[in-house]
Scaffold this motif. Structure first.
Motif: not given
Length: 128
Positions: A18-24, A66-68, A82-83
């Protein structure tokens, strides 16, 4: 007041990504240290990864090394996580956060208490 909004969470099988996003919502370029944190029911919020845009340093909890991968697009005012190789124990509510402007001393220590701007979170569920 600038707000942080996370997205990208969801349900995935173990081994997935998965890819997490954080928008300001506004400029946060002067907030050098940002990070991702996880909270699971019954436990305290824990640091997952932090990034210091002033030094270029990135720091990870042992459980995700090593994973994220954490990275930040300062032009877009967006932080990513990035997970990969996800495990069921990675499940939880993920929050992004930022330290106060020009502060970064606790970034390498993943010092949760030093963060003063938080998003509302995005849920990640990893099934076995």
């Amino acid at each position: 007041q600038v707000q942080l909004v996370e997205s990208g969470g969801g349900s995935v099988q173990a081994g997935g990504s998965l890819r997490l996003s954080c928008a300001a919502s506004g400029y946060i370029g002067n907030r050098k240290c940002m990070g991702w944190f996880i909270r699971v029911p019954g436990k305290e919020r824990e640091a997952v990864a932090t990034a210091n845009s002033g030094t270029g340093g990135t720091y990870y909890a042992d459980s995700v090394k090593g994973r994220f991968t954490i990275d930040r697009d300062t032009l877009q005012n967006t932080l990513y996580l990035h997970m990969g190789s996800l495990k069921p124990e990675d499940s939880g509510m993920y929050y992004c956060a930022a330290m106060p402007a020009h502060s970064g001393a606790g970034c390498s220590r993943l010092a949760l208490a030093d963060f003063n701007l938080w998003g509302q979170g995005t849920q990640v569920t990893v099934s076995s």
